[in-house]
Write an enzyme that holds these catalytic residues in place. Structure first.
Site: not given
Length: 436
Positions: A274-275
């Site tokens: 995600c990040i």
């Protein structure tokens, strides 16, 4: 609400609905097990036959999901299959596939689109389609809904469509799938009602929002918030290092303030699915509105730079001992993107390894959570995890703590290793320890 959707609502509300999970990875499999645990029939779909065969045999390929949980789900009727024609058997279709970046660091929706295209020939009225994969605001109504409508399926009329972003946190003992509040947005109020009826079986707290775009933006804000703050603390780490200040001590001291400060830990770079990726989904979409997201992109540049900074610290530390990276034997401690898990997606440890390999280092890695270097789309090393035996530690010219798993014996490492480059602040600086 027409007759078909009324029937769907009744099946969902009663728990008689069959749930299809598309993508049996770190998001899809926990969700499949959770729906099974609350008594709903689940069919898991994946293009990877190895995953399907492993689950069908009552085994697990994700460390934190035990074989016992898989076997319990199988006893309750869980099935895993590569046959997407069985999509006609399910009432709710939940898509949990990857949304990576392409070679130009632009969004790659191919996994989502390919999944939808595989489903469409078998889609029918009175089905609910939910997308959980992280993406840019507008994906659900711009990319998915038109594909359904072209086949005669109109969300809110004869089918339903929602966006409900995943919020899995691998390795977090306090928050399982059922414990994390779940944001959900519908294409129409009817879609939202049906989506809530589905997810309330498996998730304790639902957070309904006004639209799929709001839900899509919510997920991006959550992860961009983290990416920006990690970028800030990584930059502070570099400044503190030049000034001879221990940034970890600074963070611990600042965290004693009971208001207005949230501690973030610096590291060797961003990892996880995600990040490192999600901010680029928003920056790409923002350009269509004539907006340059300079603040987000600056944080991305800083986080992308961190593996290079670590390698420079390794080079400097070896130079102090009269050695070069080329020809040095270097052990990477920890392959996972964060401690105590077996997930190496987008792990900065892998990028550090590639940078060191390009400079001629002889590499090994130790990670009991990942016994063999996994298959990745872009990276490969023909390596298996080595055992950390005291008498062998001295053979490495440098050991890099890339992931600070709790299973490692850090006291032993500090006693036996010639040189340790610590990217996680696990050890106190000393004669053989350099912080990076």
């Amino acid at each position: 609400m027409n007759e078909a959707l009324i029937s769907l609502r009744e099946r969902i509300t009663s728990g008689a609905a069959v749930v299809g999970i598309y993508g049996l990875g770190y998001v899809g499999l926990p969700l499949a097990l959770r729906f099974s645990e609350v008594g709903m029939k689940v069919i898991g779909f994946d293009i990877d036959s190895h995953k399907v065969d492993t689950l069908s045999a009552g085994k697990s390929y994700i460390e934190r999901l035990t074989p016992q949980r898989v076997q319990h789900a199988l006893a309750r009727g869980l099935e895993a299959t590569t046959d997407f024609s069985r999509s006609s058997e399910v009432d709710a279709l939940i898509i949990c596939v990857p949304t990576p970046l392409n070679a130009h660091r632009e969004p790659d929706l191919s996994f989502v689109i390919n999944t939808v295209e595989a489903i469409l020939p078998h889609f029918r009225e009175a089905q609910l389609l939910s997308l959980e994969s992280t993406t840019w605001p507008g994906t659900t109504d711009e990319e998915l809904a038109p594909r359904l409508e072209a086949k005669g399926f109109v969300p809110g009329q004869n089918c339903a469509m929602v966006f409900s972003p995943e919020r899995e946190d691998p390795g977090n003992p306090d928050y399982g799938t059922q414990d994390i509040p779940k944001v959900i947005g519908g294409m129409t109020p009817t879609c939202l009602e049906l989506g809530q009826a589905l997810y309330q079986h498996a998730i304790r707290t639902l957070v309904p929002v006004s639209s799929t775009r709001t839900a899509e933006m919510t997920k991006l804000l959550e992860n961009i918030h983290r990416a920006v703050n990690i970028g800030l603390v990584n930059e502070m780490k570099i400044v503190a290092d030049k000034m001879g200040i221990n940034i970890h001590e600074v963070i611990r001291a600042a965290a004693t303030k009971p208001f207005g400060f949230t501690p973030y830990s610096p590291g060797p770079g961003l990892g996880g699915h995600c990040i490192p990726i999600d901010p680029f989904y928003l920056t790409w979409k923002a350009k269509a509105y004539g907006i340059n997201t300079r603040f987000i992109e600056l944080a991305g540049e800083m986080n992308h730079y961190m593996p290079h900074w670590v390698v420079q610290k390794v080079s400097d530390a070896l130079n102090e001992q009269g050695k070069a990276i080329k020809g040095s034997h270097i052990l990477i401690l920890g392959l996972a993107y964060k401690k105590n898990i077996d997930d190496s997606r987008e792990s900065p440890a892998v990028e550090i390894m590639e940078l060191l390999r390009d400079k001629g280092a002889a590499l090994a890695y130790a990670d009991p959570h990942i016994p063999r270097f996994p298959k990745m789309r872009e990276h490969y090393f023909d390596l298996e995890s080595v055992e950390l035996v005291a008498e062998r530690l001295y053979q490495y010219d440098c050991i890099i703590i890339a992931t600070d798993h709790d299973v490692f014996d850090y006291a032993q490492l500090q006693r036996e290793a010639r040189l340790i480059v610590d990217t996680r602040g696990r050890l106190q600086a000393g004669a053989n320890v350099v912080h990076a």
